[in-house]
Design a protein around this motif. Structure first.
Motif, PDB file in Angstrom:
ATOM      1  N   GLY A 180       0.836  -1.209   0.000  1.00 39.26           N
ATOM      2  CA  GLY A 180       0.000   0.000   0.000  1.00 39.26           C
ATOM      3  C   GLY A 180       0.869   1.257   0.000  1.00 39.26           C
ATOM      4  O   GLY A 180       0.616   2.207  -0.756  1.00 39.26           O
ATOM      5  N   ASP A 181       1.903   1.250   0.825  1.00 33.04           N
ATOM      6  CA  ASP A 181       2.825   2.402   0.884  1.00 33.04           C
ATOM      7  C   ASP A 181       3.487   2.629  -0.480  1.00 33.04           C
ATOM      8  O   ASP A 181       3.621   3.768  -0.939  1.00 33.04           O
ATOM      9  CB  ASP A 181       3.932   2.153   1.927  1.00 33.04           C
ATOM     10  CG  ASP A 181       3.397   2.174   3.356  1.00 33.04           C
ATOM     11  OD1 ASP A 181       2.295   2.715   3.581  1.00 33.04           O
ATOM     12  OD2 ASP A 181       4.092   1.641   4.254  1.00 33.04           O
ATOM     13  N   ALA A 182       3.910   1.528  -1.107  1.00 27.20           N
ATOM     14  CA  ALA A 182       4.605   1.643  -2.395  1.00 27.20           C
ATOM     15  C   ALA A 182       3.668   2.186  -3.481  1.00 27.20           C
ATOM     16  O   ALA A 182       4.063   3.035  -4.291  1.00 27.20           O
ATOM     17  CB  ALA A 182       5.172   0.282  -2.804  1.00 27.20           C
ATOM     18  N   PHE A 183       2.425   1.719  -3.483  1.00 28.73           N
ATOM     19  CA  PHE A 183       1.477   2.236  -4.483  1.00 28.73           C
ATOM     20  C   PHE A 183       1.160   3.704  -4.210  1.00 28.73           C
ATOM     21  O   PHE A 183       1.042   4.508  -5.141  1.00 28.73           O
ATOM     22  CB  PHE A 183       0.182   1.402  -4.491  1.00 28.73           C
ATOM     23  CG  PHE A 183       0.350   0.005  -5.030  1.00 28.73           C
ATOM     24  CD1 PHE A 183       1.057  -0.218  -6.209  1.00 28.73           C
ATOM     25  CD2 PHE A 183      -0.201  -1.094  -4.376  1.00 28.73           C
ATOM     26  CE1 PHE A 183       1.226  -1.512  -6.720  1.00 28.73           C
ATOM     27  CE2 PHE A 183      -0.040  -2.379  -4.874  1.00 28.73           C
ATOM     28  CZ  PHE A 183       0.676  -2.584  -6.039  1.00 28.73           C
ATOM     29  N   PHE A 184       1.055   4.056  -2.931  1.00 25.50           N
ATOM     30  CA  PHE A 184       0.803   5.465  -2.599  1.00 25.50           C
ATOM     31  C   PHE A 184       1.950   6.338  -3.102  1.00 25.50           C
ATOM     32  O   PHE A 184       1.742   7.383  -3.728  1.00 25.50           O
ATOM     33  CB  PHE A 184       0.618   5.643  -1.084  1.00 25.50           C
ATOM     34  CG  PHE A 184       0.416   7.081  -0.696  1.00 25.50           C
ATOM     35  CD1 PHE A 184      -0.805   7.707  -0.930  1.00 25.50           C
ATOM     36  CD2 PHE A 184       1.449   7.815  -0.134  1.00 25.50           C
ATOM     37  CE1 PHE A 184      -0.989   9.046  -0.608  1.00 25.50           C
ATOM     38  CE2 PHE A 184       1.269   9.154   0.198  1.00 25.50           C
ATOM     39  CZ  PHE A 184       0.047   9.771  -0.039  1.00 25.50           C
ATOM     40  N   ASP A 185       3.155   5.870  -2.841  1.00 28.92           N
ATOM     41  CA  ASP A 185       4.336   6.630  -3.253  1.00 28.92           C
ATOM     42  C   ASP A 185       4.335   6.882  -4.779  1.00 28.92           C
ATOM     43  O   ASP A 185       4.611   7.986  -5.242  1.00 28.92           O
ATOM     44  CB  ASP A 185       5.574   5.831  -2.827  1.00 28.92           C
ATOM     45  CG  ASP A 185       6.801   6.700  -2.865  1.00 28.92           C
ATOM     46  OD1 ASP A 185       6.712   7.835  -2.374  1.00 28.92           O
ATOM     47  OD2 ASP A 185       7.824   6.257  -3.435  1.00 28.92           O
ATOM     48  N   TYR A 186       3.969   5.863  -5.530  1.00 30.46           N
ATOM     49  CA  TYR A 186       4.017   5.984  -6.993  1.00 30.46           C
ATOM     50  C   TYR A 186       2.855   6.806  -7.563  1.00 30.46           C
ATOM     51  O   TYR A 186       3.034   7.595  -8.496  1.00 30.46           O
ATOM     52  CB  TYR A 186       4.018   4.577  -7.616  1.00 30.46           C
ATOM     53  CG  TYR A 186       4.197   4.596  -9.120  1.00 30.46           C
ATOM     54  CD1 TYR A 186       5.477   4.695  -9.684  1.00 30.46           C
ATOM     55  CD2 TYR A 186       3.106   4.539  -9.984  1.00 30.46           C
ATOM     56  CE1 TYR A 186       5.649   4.729 -11.064  1.00 30.46           C
ATOM     57  CE2 TYR A 186       3.271   4.581 -11.365  1.00 30.46           C
ATOM     58  CZ  TYR A 186       4.548   4.676 -11.886  1.00 30.46           C
ATOM     59  OH  TYR A 186       4.718   4.723 -13.247  1.00 30.46           O
ATOM     60  N   PHE A 187       1.647   6.639  -6.993  1.00 30.98           N
ATOM     61  CA  PHE A 187       0.455   7.258  -7.595  1.00 30.98           C
ATOM     62  C   PHE A 187      -0.050   8.489  -6.831  1.00 30.98           C
ATOM     63  O   PHE A 187      -1.133   8.997  -7.121  1.00 30.98           O
ATOM     64  CB  PHE A 187      -0.692   6.229  -7.675  1.00 30.98           C
ATOM     65  CG  PHE A 187      -0.447   5.105  -8.663  1.00 30.98           C
ATOM     66  CD1 PHE A 187      -0.438   5.347 -10.044  1.00 30.98           C
ATOM     67  CD2 PHE A 187      -0.242   3.800  -8.235  1.00 30.98           C
ATOM     68  CE1 PHE A 187      -0.225   4.314 -10.954  1.00 30.98           C
ATOM     69  CE2 PHE A 187      -0.023   2.763  -9.142  1.00 30.98           C
ATOM     70  CZ  PHE A 187      -0.014   3.024 -10.503  1.00 30.98           C
ATOM     71  N   THR A 223      -9.917   5.744 -14.928  1.00 29.68           N
ATOM     72  CA  THR A 223      -8.850   4.969 -14.287  1.00 29.68           C
ATOM     73  C   THR A 223      -7.552   5.764 -14.409  1.00 29.68           C
ATOM     74  O   THR A 223      -7.114   6.081 -15.515  1.00 29.68           O
ATOM     75  CB  THR A 223      -8.690   3.590 -14.976  1.00 29.68           C
ATOM     76  OG1 THR A 223      -9.911   2.863 -14.836  1.00 29.68           O
ATOM     77  CG2 THR A 223      -7.562   2.784 -14.355  1.00 29.68           C
ATOM     78  N   VAL A 224      -6.937   6.089 -13.260  1.00 27.10           N
ATOM     79  CA  VAL A 224      -5.721   6.916 -13.308  1.00 27.10           C
ATOM     80  C   VAL A 224      -4.459   6.091 -13.084  1.00 27.10           C
ATOM     81  O   VAL A 224      -3.347   6.611 -13.219  1.00 27.10           O
ATOM     82  CB  VAL A 224      -5.786   8.086 -12.301  1.00 27.10           C
ATOM     83  CG1 VAL A 224      -6.905   9.050 -12.664  1.00 27.10           C
ATOM     84  CG2 VAL A 224      -5.953   7.592 -10.864  1.00 27.10           C
ATOM     85  N   GLY A 225      -4.616   4.813 -12.757  1.00 31.09           N
ATOM     86  CA  GLY A 225      -3.436   3.977 -12.587  1.00 31.09           C
ATOM     87  C   GLY A 225      -3.821   2.553 -12.259  1.00 31.09           C
ATOM     88  O   GLY A 225      -4.962   2.270 -11.893  1.00 31.09           O
ATOM     89  N   VAL A 226      -2.826   1.667 -12.424  1.00 23.13           N
ATOM     90  CA  VAL A 226      -3.021   0.243 -12.138  1.00 23.13           C
ATOM     91  C   VAL A 226      -1.839  -0.228 -11.291  1.00 23.13           C
ATOM     92  O   VAL A 226      -0.683  -0.113 -11.717  1.00 23.13           O
ATOM     93  CB  VAL A 226      -3.080  -0.580 -13.448  1.00 23.13           C
ATOM     94  CG1 VAL A 226      -3.206  -2.072 -13.137  1.00 23.13           C
ATOM     95  CG2 VAL A 226      -4.237  -0.125 -14.334  1.00 23.13           C
ATOM     96  N   GLY A 227      -2.124  -0.737 -10.107  1.00 25.02           N
ATOM     97  CA  GLY A 227      -1.073  -1.249  -9.222  1.00 25.02           C
ATOM     98  C   GLY A 227      -1.210  -2.750  -9.059  1.00 25.02           C
ATOM     99  O   GLY A 227      -2.294  -3.256  -8.760  1.00 25.02           O
ATOM    100  N   ILE A 228      -0.123  -3.464  -9.265  1.00 21.77           N
ATOM    101  CA  ILE A 228      -0.138  -4.929  -9.265  1.00 21.77           C
ATOM    102  C   ILE A 228       0.942  -5.430  -8.303  1.00 21.77           C
ATOM    103  O   ILE A 228       2.062  -4.907  -8.295  1.00 21.77           O
ATOM    104  CB  ILE A 228       0.195  -5.446 -10.699  1.00 21.77           C
ATOM    105  CG1 ILE A 228      -0.823  -4.937 -11.736  1.00 21.77           C
ATOM    106  CG2 ILE A 228       0.361  -6.956 -10.725  1.00 21.77           C
ATOM    107  CD1 ILE A 228      -2.206  -5.541 -11.650  1.00 21.77           C
ATOM    108  N   ARG A 242       2.024   0.049 -12.444  1.00 18.80           N
ATOM    109  CA  ARG A 242       3.130  -0.109 -11.500  1.00 18.80           C
ATOM    110  C   ARG A 242       3.042  -1.496 -10.873  1.00 18.80           C
ATOM    111  O   ARG A 242       2.066  -1.797 -10.172  1.00 18.80           O
ATOM    112  CB  ARG A 242       3.048   0.975 -10.414  1.00 18.80           C
ATOM    113  CG  ARG A 242       4.048   0.815  -9.302  1.00 18.80           C
ATOM    114  CD  ARG A 242       5.458   1.015  -9.797  1.00 18.80           C
ATOM    115  NE  ARG A 242       6.402   0.980  -8.708  1.00 18.80           N
ATOM    116  CZ  ARG A 242       7.685   0.682  -8.868  1.00 18.80           C
ATOM    117  NH1 ARG A 242       8.167   0.397 -10.070  1.00 18.80           N
ATOM    118  NH2 ARG A 242       8.487   0.681  -7.830  1.00 18.80           N
ATOM    119  N   SER A 243       4.024  -2.346 -11.151  1.00 10.82           N
ATOM    120  CA  SER A 243       4.036  -3.688 -10.561  1.00 10.82           C
ATOM    121  C   SER A 243       5.185  -3.760  -9.568  1.00 10.82           C
ATOM    122  O   SER A 243       6.308  -3.324  -9.867  1.00 10.82           O
ATOM    123  CB  SER A 243       4.242  -4.743 -11.646  1.00 10.82           C
ATOM    124  OG  SER A 243       3.219  -4.644 -12.605  1.00 10.82           O
TER     125      SER A 243
END
Ligand code: 5GP
Length: 193
Positions: free
Chosen positions: A39-46, A148-153, A174-175
């Motif tokens: 969750g932290d990593a996806f927040f950081d990226y998006f 859709t503003v992004g996709v996190g995997i 972002r994977s």
């Protein structure tokens, strides 16, 4: 993400048809600190994308999606694979998703109440294989007139078609762990940037 790579290497098991089993930390038992880190990593990226809602599909997307929503301070909503009697047909969006692991097409639904035309949606899922799940979720977003503003995997199998398909459709993907191959039961990663 190094922690995720380490867990995939240590606990992941390769099954026929390029299926990676990660039941001990993602798909059955869930490693909560790992999901928080995701969750932290996806927040950081998006974080600059104006996300108002995190969207996933039940069941395995829920844990990383919830942790991501917590970081953004927005609701998380998940598409359901069965229709409860309390949800009437004209109150929901529906689409079809091909399941990579079960080899069947499922109808998935989402209440119109929880996605509206001003939403900026971050789609989160556990795996990216051929992209069917994400494209189905984006179809629900489009039906709502949202964006859709992004996709996190969590885990992308980069040797399958999903990433190319999503990038060709303009998605920012972002994977956290990218697998280059699962040949002969051996897990090989793409070089991390
Ligand atoms: P796609 O729709 O991109 O073809 O596949 C993604 C969906 O299929 C994910 O929601 C995930 O549940 C499932 N999936 C695809 N590949 C794998 C895999 O190797 N292992 C597991 N556990 N699930 C997978």
């Amino acid at each position: 993400m190094k922690l995720l790579q380490e867990m995939v290497l240590k606990h992941g098991k390769v099954f026929p048809n390029n299926v990676l089993k990660v039941d001990s930390f993602v798909n059955h038992q869930i490693d909560a600190p790992l999901m928080k880190a995701a969750g932290d990593a996806f927040f950081d990226y998006f974080k600059n994308k104006g996300v108002t809602k995190v969207l996933t599909i039940e069941a395995s997307g829920i844990a990383p999606a919830l942790m991501t929503a917590l970081c953004f301070g927005v609701p998380m909503v998940f598409a359901k694979k069965t229709q409860p009697s309390t949800l009437k047909k004209d109150t929901l969006y529906e689409t079809e998703v091909f399941s990579f692991t079960k080899n069947v097409v499922s109808r998935v639904i989402l209440s119109k109440e929880y996605l509206t035309s001003d939403d900026k949606v971050l789609i989160i899922d556990d795996f990216l294989a051929n992209g069917g799940a994400v494209i189905g979720l984006d179809d629900l977003v489009k039906q709502a007139g949202a964006q859709t503003v992004g996709v996190g995997i969590l885990i992308e199998k980069s040797f399958q078609d999903g990433r190319k398909k999503l990038e060709d459709n303009g998605f920012d993907v972002r994977s956290l762990c990218r697998i280059a191959s699962l040949d002969d039961g051996k897990i090989c990663f793409e070089n991390e940037e």
